[in-house]
Motif scaffolding. Structure first.
Motif, mmCIF file in Angstrom:
data_model
loop_
_atom_site.group_PDB
_atom_site.id
_atom_site.type_symbol
_atom_site.label_atom_id
_atom_site.label_comp_id
_atom_site.label_asym_id
_atom_site.label_seq_id
_atom_site.Cartn_x
_atom_site.Cartn_y
_atom_site.Cartn_z
ATOM 1 N N VAL A 86 44.989 55.326 1.084
ATOM 2 C CA VAL A 86 46.164 54.543 1.456
ATOM 3 C C VAL A 86 46.011 53.106 0.966
ATOM 4 N N LEU A 87 46.943 52.680 0.149
ATOM 5 C CA LEU A 87 47.007 51.303 -0.311
ATOM 6 C C LEU A 87 48.261 50.599 0.176
ATOM 7 N N THR A 88 49.311 51.355 0.463
ATOM 8 C CA THR A 88 50.584 50.804 0.919
ATOM 9 C C THR A 88 51.103 51.622 2.095
ATOM 10 N N ALA A 89 52.089 51.074 2.780
ATOM 11 C CA ALA A 89 52.721 51.831 3.868
ATOM 12 C C ALA A 89 53.378 53.091 3.337
ATOM 13 N N ASP A 90 53.904 53.034 2.122
ATOM 14 C CA ASP A 90 54.532 54.226 1.542
ATOM 15 C C ASP A 90 53.513 55.340 1.305
ATOM 16 N N ASP A 91 52.252 54.983 1.126
ATOM 17 C CA ASP A 91 51.222 56.021 0.995
ATOM 18 C C ASP A 91 51.063 56.794 2.299
ATOM 19 N N ILE A 92 51.258 56.134 3.432
ATOM 20 C CA ILE A 92 51.237 56.843 4.720
ATOM 21 C C ILE A 92 52.411 57.806 4.783
ATOM 22 N N ARG A 93 53.564 57.347 4.377
ATOM 23 C CA ARG A 93 54.739 58.229 4.353
ATOM 24 C C ARG A 93 54.504 59.410 3.415
ATOM 25 N N ARG A 94 53.898 59.145 2.281
ATOM 26 C CA ARG A 94 53.631 60.209 1.317
ATOM 27 C C ARG A 94 52.639 61.221 1.882
ATOM 28 N N ALA A 95 51.577 60.745 2.514
ATOM 29 C CA ALA A 95 50.595 61.651 3.110
ATOM 30 C C ALA A 95 51.268 62.551 4.137
ATOM 31 N N HIS A 96 52.119 61.963 4.963
ATOM 32 C CA HIS A 96 52.823 62.739 5.987
ATOM 33 C C HIS A 96 53.724 63.791 5.353
ATOM 34 N N ALA A 97 54.481 63.386 4.333
ATOM 35 C CA ALA A 97 55.420 64.313 3.692
ATOM 36 C C ALA A 97 54.694 65.444 2.985
ATOM 37 N N ILE A 104 42.746 55.136 5.370
ATOM 38 C CA ILE A 104 42.855 53.687 5.267
ATOM 39 C C ILE A 104 41.452 53.105 5.357
ATOM 40 N N TYR A 105 41.070 52.314 4.380
ATOM 41 C CA TYR A 105 39.742 51.700 4.376
ATOM 42 C C TYR A 105 39.752 50.445 5.240
ATOM 43 N N GLY A 106 38.856 50.400 6.234
ATOM 44 C CA GLY A 106 38.781 49.241 7.106
ATOM 45 C C GLY A 106 37.357 48.845 7.423
ATOM 46 N N PRO A 117 34.269 33.575 0.218
ATOM 47 C CA PRO A 117 35.566 34.151 0.617
ATOM 48 C C PRO A 117 36.250 34.943 -0.494
ATOM 49 N N SER A 118 35.880 34.695 -1.749
ATOM 50 C CA SER A 118 36.505 35.435 -2.844
ATOM 51 C C SER A 118 36.144 36.912 -2.817
ATOM 52 N N ARG A 119 35.121 37.268 -2.064
ATOM 53 C CA ARG A 119 34.798 38.693 -1.927
ATOM 54 C C ARG A 119 35.928 39.470 -1.251
ATOM 55 N N ILE A 120 36.749 38.788 -0.462
ATOM 56 C CA ILE A 120 37.893 39.464 0.145
ATOM 57 C C ILE A 120 38.776 40.058 -0.944
ATOM 58 N N ALA A 121 38.998 39.316 -2.020
ATOM 59 C CA ALA A 121 39.796 39.825 -3.136
ATOM 60 C C ALA A 121 39.111 41.011 -3.798
ATOM 61 N N GLU A 122 37.789 40.949 -3.921
ATOM 62 C CA GLU A 122 37.046 42.078 -4.490
ATOM 63 C C GLU A 122 37.207 43.318 -3.623
ATOM 64 N N PHE A 123 37.050 43.166 -2.316
ATOM 65 C CA PHE A 123 37.194 44.310 -1.415
ATOM 66 C C PHE A 123 38.622 44.845 -1.442
ATOM 67 N N ALA A 124 39.592 43.949 -1.503
ATOM 68 C CA ALA A 124 40.986 44.388 -1.586
ATOM 69 C C ALA A 124 41.207 45.200 -2.854
ATOM 70 N N GLY A 125 40.598 44.772 -3.950
ATOM 71 C CA GLY A 125 40.721 45.507 -5.195
ATOM 72 C C GLY A 125 40.111 46.893 -5.143
ATOM 73 N N ARG A 126 39.143 47.086 -4.241
ATOM 74 C CA ARG A 126 38.524 48.390 -4.044
ATOM 75 C C ARG A 126 39.290 49.253 -3.051
ATOM 76 N N GLY A 127 40.333 48.706 -2.443
ATOM 77 C CA GLY A 127 41.167 49.503 -1.550
ATOM 78 C C GLY A 127 41.054 49.183 -0.082
ATOM 79 N N VAL A 128 40.218 48.214 0.292
ATOM 80 C CA VAL A 128 40.127 47.835 1.701
ATOM 81 C C VAL A 128 41.462 47.234 2.133
#
Length: 348
Positions: A86-97, A104-106, A117-128
């Motif tokens: 899951v990267l977007t809310a629409d991915d949740i809708r897609r999984a359900h459908a 969801i990576y958390g 703090p720039s590691r946040i961008a790195e983690f986001a790029g990996r799907g967190v």
């Protein structure tokens, strides 16, 4: 019904006790196998926020987190018919459908950010998609719920909240101390969440959130998930009725559009409770030795609600909410639509 677990697991807790279990993948003690995936499907689960990366222990936080990102990527890639990243809310809708389970990576700690703090961008790029600022103890961002000083965010913690906002990720304040939670909710430029908690007004334990915290998060467009954990009852032996009481109190405080569930547990139930309790006692002792245990956590408390476990847990919760007069619209919001709407606000 679309069901989203704002914090949970896809592991089989029996697998470590059952050498015959057919492993699909293993991330430390977390084992995802065919039974766990089948149980998730049987439960009706549409998506779940799974904990990955460093939470506590001796592993190097950054390197360990990168490793677990690789592990989860491989799990999902190996099972495209069952799991969807899951990267977007629409991915949740897609999984359900598509009758898959959205993953969801958390994080449940942000120590792995280090001093960069720039590691946040790195983690986001990996799907967190979700970053919890602290675990129970204090870290270099702020105080956890068990930190006695109850300080707010550090200067670096405020930088990290800004970085999380910039990447359009969820700022999760579960496990945080009260002052840290209130400050983060106030300074965040985007709505924040408390993905797995209880209500301190119902059960006065530090892992639960005060009405002030709950109300502030909700008033700013955030989300609150109620867990299925022992902290919902002072005895340490919470029941399904306790879960309902905390959900209903949260709805009273936050409104029905801000509350959901974050069970903090797996779908698959325990087969051999005696063996599980023996293993749990060792695990709890280790947590106390490491200084990460919470008030209300004991060797005889289970990290789940015994009468709300297994693949039928969500169906039972729905029945109990119906019995307490909740409408189908309110139940659909609590079981998943509120998290989905919050994800729309943050991830898009």
């Amino acid at each position: 019904m679309l069901i989203v677990n704002a914090l949970g697991g896809l592991d089989n807790p029996n697998a470590g006790l059952d050498s015959a279990s057919a492993l699909l993948q293993n991330s430390d003690e977390m084992i995802v196998d065919a039974r766990a995936i089948a149980d998730a499907h049987a439960s009706g689960l549409s998506a779940v926020n799974v904990t990955l990366g460093y939470v506590m222990g001796d592993e190097p936080p950054y390197e360990h987190t990168l490793h677990e990102l690789d592990v989860w990527d491989s799990i999902i890639e190996a099972h495209p018919d069952d799991l969807l990243k899951v990267l977007t809310a629409d991915d949740i809708r897609r999984a359900h459908a598509e009758k898959r389970v959205g993953v969801i990576y958390g994080f449940q700690n942000a120590v792995q950010v280090g001093t960069d703090p720039s590691r946040i961008a790195e983690f986001a790029g990996r799907g967190v998609r979700i970053v919890q600022l602290t675990y129970n103890q204090a870290n270099h961002l702020g105080d956890g719920s068990m930190a006695p000083e109850n300080r707010g965010l550090t200067a670096f913690g405020r930088e990290v909240v800004e970085a999380i906002n910039e990447q359009r990720l969820m700022v999760d304040l579960s496990h945080s101390g009260e002052a840290t939670c209130l400050e983060a909710a106030r300074i965040s430029t985007r709505p924040v969440s408390i993905n797995h908690t209880g209500c301190r007004a119902v059960t006065d334990l530090p892992r639960n959130k005060t009405d002030e915290e709950l109300r502030l998060v909700a008033d700013r467009g955030g989300f609150v998930g109620i867990y299925f954990m022992p902290y919902l009852n002072l005895s340490g032996h919470a029941t399904a009725e306790d879960v309902v009481e905390h959900i209903l109190h949260a709805v009273d405080v936050c409104g029905e559009d801000a509350v959901g569930i974050g069970t903090d547990g797996s779908i698959t139930g325990i087969d051999d409770m005696d063996a599980y309790r023996a293993t749990l006692a060792e695990h709890t002792a280790a947590r106390f030795a490491a200084g990460v245990a919470a008030t209300g956590e004991r060797s005889d408390t289970l990290p789940f609600v015994l009468d709300l476990c297994g693949p039928g847990q969500f169906r039972k919760l729905i029945r109990l909410l119906e019995e307490r007069g909740c409408t189908s619209t309110r139940i659909e919001k609590i079981l998943g639509l509120n998290f989905l709407a919050y994800a729309d606000r943050i991830w898009s």
